[in-house]
Design an enzyme around this catalytic site. Structure first.
Site, PDB file in Angstrom:
ATOM      1  N   LYS A  62       0.806  -1.221   0.000  1.00  0.00           N
ATOM      2  CA  LYS A  62       0.000   0.000   0.000  1.00  0.00           C
ATOM      3  C   LYS A  62       0.842   1.277   0.000  1.00  0.00           C
ATOM      4  O   LYS A  62       0.369   2.333  -0.430  1.00  0.00           O
ATOM      5  CB  LYS A  62      -0.934   0.000   1.210  1.00  0.00           C
ATOM      6  CG  LYS A  62      -2.068  -1.003   1.107  1.00  0.00           C
ATOM      7  CD  LYS A  62      -3.166  -0.508   0.155  1.00  0.00           C
ATOM      8  CE  LYS A  62      -4.423  -1.359   0.269  1.00  0.00           C
ATOM      9  NZ  LYS A  62      -5.487  -0.869  -0.638  1.00  0.00           N
ATOM     10  N   SER A 319       1.060  -9.955  -0.456  1.00  0.00           N
ATOM     11  CA  SER A 319       0.868  -8.503  -0.457  1.00  0.00           C
ATOM     12  C   SER A 319       1.081  -7.810   0.870  1.00  0.00           C
ATOM     13  O   SER A 319       1.279  -6.591   0.887  1.00  0.00           O
ATOM     14  CB  SER A 319      -0.540  -8.196  -0.970  1.00  0.00           C
ATOM     15  OG  SER A 319      -1.500  -8.892  -0.201  1.00  0.00           O
TER      16      SER A 319
END
Lengths: 337, 337
Positions: A62, A319
């Site tokens: 992110k 991720s």
């Protein structure tokens, strides 16, 4: 809906926008490795290449999108500050990007977000505003009040071309690293919430590695993207579902992300909580990586052969790794299964 | 002592030998990242750059030295096979290198080595021979029998110029990565057993980054290298000490490694088991890395400021991550402290 006139004119980024984001991220984001384990390959019966994006600054991909967005704001907007809502990883990415740019930052988080994510967001200097998700409090109303009062810029978690371009830089790296590893044709399984990472990676691969095809992987009960792909139009999740994969339990595909994913991606994959925990144990044992449940679903999809199951190499995007110790201990106790 | 005439003529490698090892390792070993965490830096009060060698193939740096050694053997020696004794990381490194080269491999391991290390060594195709360390069984006698019978080549864990050169390739990467991170002067804290990694890294830094200085970090009770450096001559550990840092509980400095470390390294550092566990928790929370106790002592030294404690950046080599789930759960339960 939050008033956000700019967003109405937005379109998905092109490869030039992703390359520009990569230039802004150079020397700021970590170039995460594409890892491979001999024993993991043996267990999987094929090559499994793991893009270790849990090693990114703030512990998830992110930060890429957040930095891409904030570094493209003009000085006046930066001085007024930014606001985001997030269960934790987007929050940390925006908080760090804001701190590095000297920009005020407010993050609206659900009160039941993992403690590690709440603590880290605050430690990175953001003002954390909690809202009661279970009690039906409206996070957008909470945010709108702050935006109206202070002229803050909303940093959307995925439906923003700058954010999508930032996440796409991960795809540029995968293209290069897969080539170096001798893998020209493979599916790239991507942990998917609103689709910012999946769409960004898909756009990067289209331009840089046309033999690689992104595919969204979601938790069972939150497989809106998979069902939307199958139906050919956006579908929402049924209310009431629960998952330990807090990072990727979004209600429906993004308006900007879905058309990209529909055009470029292979079919979606849905993974059970138990399979996500088993993949966390495998990442611990074989890769020496800490994954959070939502960051492990792509690996779980590969290990369970939910992608269709040929013996060809597969690439998985791990991720994020922001997981509370108690949840990680649960994965260790369950084991690889 | 094992009869090994070749070893008597050996000298420590020079930088050319390390560069040659790097050429043999290119495309075979993983180029591990030098990681940094904003929250870890905040906690430490200075920049802490972590060379994540736990992400190396087999989960520790040992694959570098093993591949360096085996890839320099002639075909006849490879066909006869190799033998190593090791509590687990050297074992896995040699086993994988042997398998990749199609070479028979015997590993003599203590019966009380961590289960993960025993299982992985066998899974990598080595013949595992267990001996009873506590009962005083002589591993060298066990190995000697097999060497005499089969013409196997002994792969020493550290006192071998090819092995030292292989470990030194990690130092070449640190030199380059530290430069890219803007760090020209710093101590490099290295987890140290017999000194193969410490000496190899020190030699690489001498040539490539003279502002970086290696320093050995050991478990309390096994700080033979620190005491040897202080005394100016090799000293052994007192019998009876125990440590959870199974990877680096060697009895005394190596004959080839100690002169290099004495010439190039700063003072040694000794770390408690509790500090190693706390560093494992920090690596979990802040870096998303799985470290084993012996692979965490350098990070522990930096976090506890046992290196003298300036606010200057420090580099730590996180050397391995092969830890049983139970021990890792213990670190999580203890926390960062």
């Amino acid at each position: 809906m939050i008033a956000d006139e700019a967003a109405r004119a937005w379109t998905a980024p092109d490869i030039d926008a992703i390359r520009a984001a990569a230039a802004r991220l150079a020397g700021v984001a970590t170039r995460t490795p594409l890892l491979e384990s001999d024993l993991l390959n043996a267990r999987a019966g094929r090559r499994v290449l793991v893009k270790a994006e849990c090693l990114q600054r703030t512990g998830s991909f992110k930060f890429r999108g957040a930095w891409s967005r904030l570094s493209a704001l003009d000085p006046a907007a930066l001085a007024r500050g930014v606001i985001a809502f997030s269960s934790g990883n987007h929050a940390q990415g925006v908080a760090l990007a804001a701190r590095l740019l000297g920009c005020p930052c407010v993050v609206v988080m659900p009160a039941d977000a993992p403690k590690l994510k709440r603590d880290n967001t605050a430690a990175l200097g953001a003002e954390v505003v909690l809202y009661d998700r279970a009690g039906g409090e409206d996070r957008e109303a909470v945010a709108q009040k702050r935006i109206a009062a202070g002229g803050l810029t909303l940093v959307r978690p995925y439906d923003d071309p700058f954010v999508m371009a930032g996440q796409g830089t991960c795809g540029l790296e995968i293209a290069e690293q897969a080539r170096a590893a001798g893998v020209a044709e493979a599916d790239v399984l991507v942990c998917c919430g609103g689709g910012g990472l999946t769409s960004g990676v898909a756009l990067a691969l289209e331009a840089e590695a046309p033999g690689l095809r992104a595919r969204p992987v979601e938790p069972e009960g939150f497989d809106d993207m998979a069902r939307s792909l199958a139906a050919g139009r956006p579908e929402s999740n049924r209310p009431g579902a629960t998952s330990i994969c807090d990072a990727i339990v979004t209600p429906c595909p993004g308006e900007l992300t879905f058309p990209v994913i529909r055009r470029l991606c292979g079919p979606g994959i849905a993974v059970s909580d138990a399979a996500a925990l088993a993949a966390m144990a495998t990442a611990f044992l074989r890769l020496k990586l800490v994954l959070e449940p939502g960051g492990a679903v792509a690996l779980a999809g590969a290990l369970e052969r939910l992608d269709g199951g040929s013996d060809a190499p597969v690439i998985v995007l791990a991720s994020g790794g922001n997981v509370d110790p108690g949840m990680f201990a649960r994965a260790l106790a369950q084991g690889e299964g």
